[in-house]
Scaffold this active site. Structure first.
Site, mmCIF file in Angstrom:
data_model
loop_
_atom_site.group_PDB
_atom_site.id
_atom_site.type_symbol
_atom_site.label_atom_id
_atom_site.label_comp_id
_atom_site.label_asym_id
_atom_site.label_seq_id
_atom_site.Cartn_x
_atom_site.Cartn_y
_atom_site.Cartn_z
ATOM 1 N N SER A 190 -19.119 -9.042 -34.682
ATOM 2 C CA SER A 190 -17.705 -9.222 -34.987
ATOM 3 C C SER A 190 -17.096 -9.992 -33.816
ATOM 4 C CB SER A 190 -17.024 -7.867 -35.164
ATOM 5 O OG SER A 190 -15.657 -8.076 -35.422
ATOM 6 N N ARG A 229 12.206 -33.702 -52.762
ATOM 7 C CA ARG A 229 11.079 -33.077 -52.047
ATOM 8 C C ARG A 229 10.880 -31.688 -52.619
ATOM 9 N NH1 ARG A 229 14.161 -32.060 -46.276
ATOM 10 N NH2 ARG A 229 15.962 -31.062 -47.160
ATOM 11 N N THR A 262 -12.060 -12.359 -30.708
ATOM 12 C CA THR A 262 -11.539 -13.635 -30.184
ATOM 13 C C THR A 262 -10.381 -13.455 -29.200
ATOM 14 O OG1 THR A 262 -10.424 -13.762 -32.299
ATOM 15 C CG2 THR A 262 -12.326 -15.203 -31.988
ATOM 16 N N LYS A 285 9.429 -38.061 -47.043
ATOM 17 C CA LYS A 285 10.592 -38.706 -47.650
ATOM 18 C C LYS A 285 10.215 -40.103 -48.161
ATOM 19 C CE LYS A 285 14.266 -37.531 -45.462
ATOM 20 N NZ LYS A 285 15.013 -37.553 -44.195
HETATM 21 C C1 PEP Z 1 -10.945 -8.815 -29.058
HETATM 22 O O1 PEP Z 1 -11.197 -8.901 -27.860
HETATM 23 O O2 PEP Z 1 -10.764 -9.794 -29.789
HETATM 24 C C2 PEP Z 1 -10.840 -7.500 -29.688
HETATM 25 C C3 PEP Z 1 -10.647 -7.393 -30.981
HETATM 26 O O3 PEP Z 1 -10.856 -6.411 -28.871
HETATM 27 P P1 PEP Z 1 -9.612 -5.926 -28.015
HETATM 28 O O4 PEP Z 1 -8.408 -6.664 -28.442
HETATM 29 O O5 PEP Z 1 -9.504 -4.464 -28.239
HETATM 30 O O6 PEP Z 1 -10.047 -6.261 -26.624
#
Ligand code: PEP
Ligand code: MG
Length: 877
Positions: A765, A338, A768, A24
């Site tokens: 991969s 805005r 997470t 603002k």
């Molecule tokens: C993970 O752990 O991020 C994953 C993708 O595997 P899952 O959720 O199946 O444990």
């Protein structure tokens, strides 16, 4: 040493100073510089707010001095004096963070009025009534907003005054009545606070500025920040602005307007105003505002000027503007501008229209749409008018977006049956398990009492695009009696409830929903996002149906096919259970033999659906507790099927019970104990690929992903089984088939030793979900129970299972990227945890140089847009 600057006159700022002056304040400064009529004033910066908190919630003397100095300058600019009885300066005080933040402090108007200045105003305006009406409004606002006295108490006094005087509307109260009301208001203030209503305007101002700073940390603001990813250390600015009055007769007024229709995006002025009114009258809804176009009849000159400035502002900001204005005796002032909030449909139309008319580049347009907004285009939404009428009875985690309304069912079976007879149902469970899958498919929405953002219910619902509120611990459920209670009310099977999976709200009743329509603007806009982004977007899909859905949403491959999810269906789960409880290799092989054809059939379906796009198949990773039978009948059936006694089976089940199933016998650990599982899965992956290649001529390079690896030898052990099995099949079939073997990085040890692991892994991969669970040591299913306390105490600001913890877990990701590339420079890197569908986490993945993210089908468009925005903000080659 000159002290740091904390207070800026409007003429000292500009739009680029948003971080310091708030949105603002920066825009008021910018408008001042553009020569637009703005009542002058000054902004106390966000840094002053941050300092207020570090100084133990006190405004330091140097800031107070700077405020006084700015006041002096404002007095000079306006030729009025603060507290002067002849020509008193009155100001408004408004909060203004970097981004607009509902939940923060409301505006205070008419500040500077006291028992003396009110007389000055009365004389100056030649209007007693106006002066006392302004004063009573100020007392009311100050008392409510700054001191926390309930508004209702003042409203009651107004009601009594109207009754006494036998009138219906506030506007019918005469100046004498208002004078009496002011006295009563001040008495109420003294009774509630214990001191007289402050008469010193400077004291009023400092109290108000302090209240704005305080409001940065009120519970509503904290929740809003968490939902919208706004850091707590930004602080808010405060804008102090000379008052102009829209309530000075028929040539005055006030209103709000957008340069385009915020619902549809259509290019036409859209807004409303009230003649002879002050700001809060428009919002209060006591009088019905007029459409803005009618201003052309009431005050044509003001309307023309307003339209010219509105267009100028839109052109200047290159975005649709949301403006507030006041007209004081035929003189137009802009109080705010805005970038306007808009629906997702409108956001897309405006972005595309503005590129087409040359106002924006495609890169600029890409930044104009919030990735999370796309959810509302892909999922049903509530009818807003009905939503307001229905009570929120509880609040859980916003686990899967969308709106759902239906009859409560407490078991999957009932959900399936009611759905079969054409009813809409909401499945309510303590927590879901694989056995519930058919009920989850049948339900419009899913509500669980336990479980976090990566719990079974959340992950499966998100995959299906079904609305889900998880971890709603406020409700007490009794699944046996088929009731749940919350806030003293009990809900039975068949009662209606509604869920909002985007906010986590649970409503006690039915609310109409409507399905979204995807317009041509969506295609055009997303096409631009695709041409910009570098990060690829894959999907987490376990069925051909999900895979096809994801392709429709633009997925470029499958980044995670959770093979255990393929056995959730009732007819399959028995075989999986048989495999899990098998005591001998023979028994296990027998169970695996039943699973092999099913698994092959699924893989064929998926390969066909993906038409040669990359597919990563993750080997079995069931936390055992998700699969063990719990119902007596299921246990009996399994015993019969396996030809063992009920007692023996119960003994096995209890032996398999784990205290920490998430850290138990799962992932590659299962293959280490039972190599035949890896053998069967490899056979299914390779044989199905060969079949589809032969039938459909797709170019398929299967990617086999080993989960939960923490040690090179562990990976090598499983990989050897894969290689042996796959190579034998390839040789037998006489086909030239390439395949890849990689791993998930989801155990901190794997991230720390990624250079080692990369010797055997062709790709990583990042899982997470588990990496977060194991790095924090927080159970992904239960953390919701105590995370709230962490937010309240400002230890963590957001759920690390929803938004990647970039400093902790992210550090492990970055380390593994560096180490992995050191060993294998061309290693392919992706992320398949639930964070792959969260915008800030996607940006992080782009910034650390991952090749792709993988997320559930309905989040694919969001990830595509977030990836494009990340590229615009931080281009990478
Ligand atoms: C993970 O752990 O991020 C994953 C993708 O595997 P899952 O959720 O199946 O444990
Ligand atoms: Mg995992």
């Amino acid at each position: 040493m000159e002290s740091k600057k904390y207070v800026y006159l409007f003429k000292e700022g500009n739009a680029k100073m948003r971080n310091l002056l708030g949105g603002k304040g920066a825009n008021l400064a910018e408008m001042t510089n553009l020569g637009i009529p703005v009542p002058q004033g000054f902004t106390v910066s966000t840094e002053a707010c941050v300092k207020y908190y570090t100084d133990d919630k006190k405004i330091s003397d140097d800031i107070k001095d700077q405020i006084n100095e700015a006041l002096k300058q404002l007095e000079n600019i306006s030729s009025k004096r603060f507290g002067d009885t002849e020509k008193p300066l009155l100001v408004s005080v408004r909060s203004g963070a970097r981004v607009s933040m509902p939940g923060m402090m409301d505006t205070i108007l008419n500040l500077g009025l006291n028992d003396n200045t009110v007389e000055g105003i009365a004389k100056l305006m030649n209007n007693d009534r106006f002066a006392y009406d302004s004063y009573r409004r100020f007392i009311q606002m100050f008392s409510d907003v700054v001191m926390g006295i309930e508004k209702r108490k003042f409203e009651n006094l107004i009601d009594s005054a109207k009754e006494e005087n036998n009138v219906k509307f506030d506007t019918e109260l005469k100046s004498e009545d208002l004078k009496k009301l002011v006295l009563k208001f001040k008495q109420l203030y003294k009774k509630e606070i214990g001191t007289d209503f402050p008469q010193d305007p400077k004291e009023q101002l400092l109290e108000s500025i302090t209240a704005v700073f305080r409001s940065w940390d009120n519970p509503r603001a904290i929740v809003y920040r968490r939902i919208n990813d706004i850091p707590g250390d930004w602080g808010t600015a405060v804008n102090v602005q000379a008052m102009v009055f829209g309530n000075m007769g028929d040539t005055s007024g006030t209103g709000v307007a957008f340069t385009r229709d915020p619902a549809t995006g259509e290019k036409k002025i859209f807004g409303e105003y009230l003649i002879n009114a002050q700001g809060e009258d428009v919002v209060a809804g006591i009088r019905t505002p007029q459409p803005i176009t009618k201003l052309a009849e009431d005050l044509p000159q003001c309307f023309d000027e307003f339209m010219n400035i509105a267009q100028k502002l839109e052109k200047h900001y290159k975005d649709m503007q949301d403006m507030e204005f006041t007209i004081e005796q035929s003189k137009l002032y802009f109080l705010q501008t805005r970038n306007g909030k808009r629906t997702a449909q409108a956001a897309l139309k405006i972005a595309v229209d503005m590129v087409n008319d040359g106002s924006l580049s495609k890169d600029e347009a890409i930044l104009r749409v919030e990735p999370k907004q796309l959810d509302s285009l892909l999922h049903p939404v509530f009818d807003i008018s009905e939503l307001k009428k229905t009570e929120v009875i509880a609040h859980g985690l916003p686990a899967s977006p969308g709106a759902a309304s239906g009859k409560i069912c407490f078991t999957a079976e009932e959900a399936k049956n009611h759905h079969g007879s054409g009813e809409k149902v909401i499945l309510v469970r303590l927590e879901t398990s694989p056995e519930d899958i058919e009920g989850m498919v049948a339900a419009e929405g899913i509500l669980t009492v336990r479980g976090g953002m990566t719990s079974h219910a959340a992950v499966v619902a998100r995959g299906m695009g079904t609305c889900c509120v998880a971890g709603c611990g406020e409700i007490n459920i009794n699944e046996d009696e088929k009731i749940f209670s919350v806030k003293g009310k009990t809900y039975h099977e068949g009662d209606f409830i509604s869920l909002d999976g985007s906010t986590g709200n649970v409503y006690g009743g039915a609310i109409k929903t409507s399905s979204p329509e995807i317009s041509g603007y969506f295609e055009t806009f997303m096409g631009w996002a695709d041409s910009i982004r570098k990060l690829k977007v894959r999907t987490n899909a376990d069925t051909p149906k999900d895979a096809r859905q994801a392709i429709e949403f633009g997925a470029e491959g499958i980044g995670l096919c959770r093979t255990e999810h393929m056995f959730f269906e009732e007819d399959r789960i028995a075989a999986v259970r048989e495999m899990i409880v098998a005591k001998t290799t023979e028994q296990r092989k027998k169970a695996l033999a039943k699973i092999l054809p099913m698994q092959k059939k699924d893989f064929i379906g998926i390969y066909e659906a993906m038409e040669g796009k990359e597919v990563t198949i993750r080997f079995l990773d069931p936390p055992l507790h998700e699969f063990l039978p719990t119902a007596e009948e299921d246990i009996k059936n399994l015993a019969v099927e396996m030809n063992i006694s009920l007692d023996e089976l119960k003994g096995t089940i209890s032996y398999l019970h784990e205290f920490n199933p998430m850290m138990g016998h799962r992932g590659c650990r299962l293959c280490v104990s039972y190599p035949e599982i890896a053998e069967m899965q490899t056979t299914a992956v390779i044989e199905s690929a060969i079949e589809v290649i032969r039938n459909k001529r797709y170019n398929i390079v299967p990617e086999i992903m080993i989960p939960l690896v923490g040690e090179l030898k562990e990976l090598k052990f499983v990989k050897n089984i894969v290689l042996e099995t796959a190579d034998a099949i390839i040789k037998r079939e006489g086909i030239d088939l390439k395949y890849k073997v990689g791993t998930m990085i989801e155990v901190p040890r794997a991230a720390l030793l990624a250079d080692e692991i990369a010797k055997e892994a062709e790709f990583f991969s990042f899982g997470t979900n588990d990496l977060t669970q194991l790095t924090f040591g927080f159970s992904r299913d239960d953390a919701g129970k105590f995370l709230g306390d962490y937010y309240d105490n400002k230890i963590y600001e957001s759920d690390p299972f929803a938004k990647l913890d970039q400093i902790g877990v992210g550090k492990l990701v970055e380390l593994a990227v560096t180490l992995g590339r050191k060993t294998r420079p061309d290693i392919h890197l992706g992320l398949c945890g639930e964070h792959g569908g969260d915008p800030s986490s996607v940006e992080f993945c782009h910034n650390v140089g991952l090749d792709y993210v993988s997320c559930s089908p309905f989040r694919v468009p969001l990830a595509r847009l977030a990836a494009a925005q990340a590229q615009v903000k931080n281009p990478r080659g």
